[in-house]
Design an enzyme around this catalytic site. Structure first.
Site, PDB file in Angstrom:
ATOM      1  CG  ASP A 126      27.025  -3.954  43.966  1.00 46.84           C
ATOM      2  OD1 ASP A 126      27.673  -2.962  43.599  1.00 46.84           O
ATOM      3  OD2 ASP A 126      25.777  -4.011  43.961  1.00 46.84           O
TER       4      ASP A 126
ATOM      5  CG  ASP B 298      30.251   3.135  47.635  1.00 47.01           C
ATOM      6  OD1 ASP B 298      30.898   4.150  47.314  1.00 47.01           O
ATOM      7  OD2 ASP B 298      29.019   3.085  47.629  1.00 47.01           O
TER       8      ASP B 298
HETATM    9  P1  13P Z   1      18.643  -0.999  41.792  1.00 52.45           P
HETATM   10  O1  13P Z   1      18.304  -1.705  43.062  1.00 52.45           O
HETATM   11  O2  13P Z   1      18.042   0.378  41.718  1.00 52.45           O
HETATM   12  O3  13P Z   1      18.303  -1.823  40.591  1.00 52.45           O
HETATM   13  O4  13P Z   1      20.217  -0.772  41.803  1.00 52.45           O
HETATM   14  C1  13P Z   1      21.063  -1.862  42.030  1.00 52.45           C
HETATM   15  C2  13P Z   1      22.471  -1.402  42.192  1.00 52.45           C
HETATM   16  O5  13P Z   1      22.862  -0.360  41.728  1.00 52.45           O
HETATM   17  C3  13P Z   1      23.394  -2.283  42.938  1.00 52.45           C
HETATM   18  O6  13P Z   1      24.644  -1.740  43.086  1.00 52.45           O
END
Ligand code: 13P
Length: 398
Positions: free
Chosen positions: A82, A104
């Site tokens: 992520d 990203d």
């Molecule tokens: P939150 O921390 O707002 O739940 O978002 C998590 C996220 O988008 C990780 O990429």
């Protein structure tokens, strides 16, 4: 066994109108709680590792546990990078076991975002790995208050989304329609009309970052309009922290294990609540039946070296390990020597690929071609090479 192709998993969710939870994890407590929550719901799940969290754990140490948990689980699982910071981050994450990546580049101008995303897609697809792109800007860092971070929200436009997907070939797209990472002051206002138009134009699984803080109706409408993956972290972190604070107020809480005793249950309850709300419960068997299983491939070479001193053979192997391990999709390069000196072959390479597409990408990669033609093939004419799809791992037998 239930690691499955992440793209297949998301297309299943998109087609059947539910969203898979992509829960960021920062420790074994999170990992176990997320898997147990998904198992309790009989739902597919994405184990997500955010690069912004790498300061809190050693990815190289955590990933074997993540992979073992996925392989041992009863529900289909994908493992995702992520908010990776670079192409190299994505390559490393794939080598460590991720089968989905997101790098990203959304804060860059459109043309630069397209160029860098296309480069990620080329590398990842050659490894069989799913790619999430992002367009627009969702402010904040997961787990922290978004308002502490610079940069106003930039909405995704339909035209750019269409061009971006066509030019990059991403498999799913994170859109910015009003969410922030972490908490937002006041109630988030989501632009559902924009989301509906993007969905109609793309017909591709959409992703929402910043799931924390949204209401039930908002989640339902997001899913109605094509959201198939919801990223979620801050609420899990807060549930864990609240559980620790409750224990800390007790005089007899004890040491570390006493303080964290309720953490897994707290995270698991929130994971379960989300999965049920997002429509994933009861889908595991269908996902397993419809999605391709994710199998690593072992590229095995048994060989003899002709007229080469042992020291030279070992130097050639060390050079091979250095060069080949850096090729995208290569997870591990092991060299071995026969225990029985009379064995038909004296040496082996055991080279683990993330998935089948790597067989061809590796074969033609310039670093492999150079090493093989210059240092290996001239001394190892006597050899046999076979690629094996790895179907079973011993932890599955337990
Ligand atoms: P939150 O921390 O707002 O739940 O978002 C998590 C996220 O988008 C990780 O990429």
């Amino acid at each position: 066994m239930p690691l499955v192709d992440m793209g297949d998993m998301l297309r299943h969710a998109y087609t059947h109108r539910y969203a898979v939870g992509a829960f960021d994890l920062v420790s074994l407590d999170f990992l176990q709680a997320i898997i147990e929550g998904a198992e309790a719901c009989d739902a597919p799940v994405i184990l997500s590792l955010a690069e912004s969290h790498f300061a809190y754990f050693d990815l190289e140490l955590l990933m074997p546990a993540v992979e073992a948990a996925a392989r041992r689980s009863r529900v289909p699982v994908a493992i995702h990078l992520d908010h990776g910071a670079s192409l190299e981050s994505a390559r490393r994450a794939i080598a460590l076991g991720c089968n989905g990546v997101m790098v990203d580049t959304s804060s860059q101008p459109f043309a630069a975002n397209v160029a860098r995303s296309a480069e990620i897609v080329r590398m990842a697809h050659a490894c069989g790995v799913t790619v999430e792109g992002e367009l627009g800007y969702v402010p904040g860092v997961e787990g922290e208050d978004a308002e502490r971070h610079p940069g106003a929200l930039v909405y995704t436009t339909v035209e750019e989304a269409r061009d971006y997907v066509a030019q990059t070939g991403v498999d799913c797209l994170a859109v910015s329609i009003g969410t922030v990472h972490g908490h937002m002051r006041g109630t988030p206002e989501l632009d559902f009309e924009r989301l509906a138009a993007i969905n109609a134009a793309l017909r591709l699984p959409l992703v929402i970052h910043g799931g924390t803080g949204l209401g039930e109706t908002q989640f339902r409408r997001l899913i109605e309009h094509g959201v198939a993956k919801i990223n979620y972290y801050t609420a899990l972190s807060e549930a864990a922290a609240a559980a620790i604070r409750r224990r800390a107020l007790q005089t007899d809480a004890g040491g570390y294990t006493g303080l964290v005793r309720d953490v897994q249950a707290a995270i698991r309850a929130e994971v379960e609540r989300c999965i049920r709300l997002w429509g994933g419960a009861g889908r595991a068997a269908d996902v397993l039946a419809q999605c391709r299983p994710w199998h690593n491939v072992e590229h095995v070479i048994l060989y003899n070296t002709a007229g080469m001193a042992d020291a030279d053979a070992h130097a050639m192997m060390a050079e091979g390990q250095r060069v080949l391990a850096a090729i995208p999709g290569v997870r591990q390069v092991a060299v071995g020597e026969a225990v029985d000196e009379a064995a038909r072959y004296r040496y082996c390479w055991l080279i683990r690929f993330s998935a089948q597409p790597v067989i061809s990408a590796y074969k033609h990669h310039p670093d492999h071609v150079d090493f093989a033609d210059r240092l290996f093939r001239p001394v190892a004419a006597d050899r046999v090479t076979v690629d094996f799809a790895l179907r079973s791992h011993n932890q599955e037998l337990s």
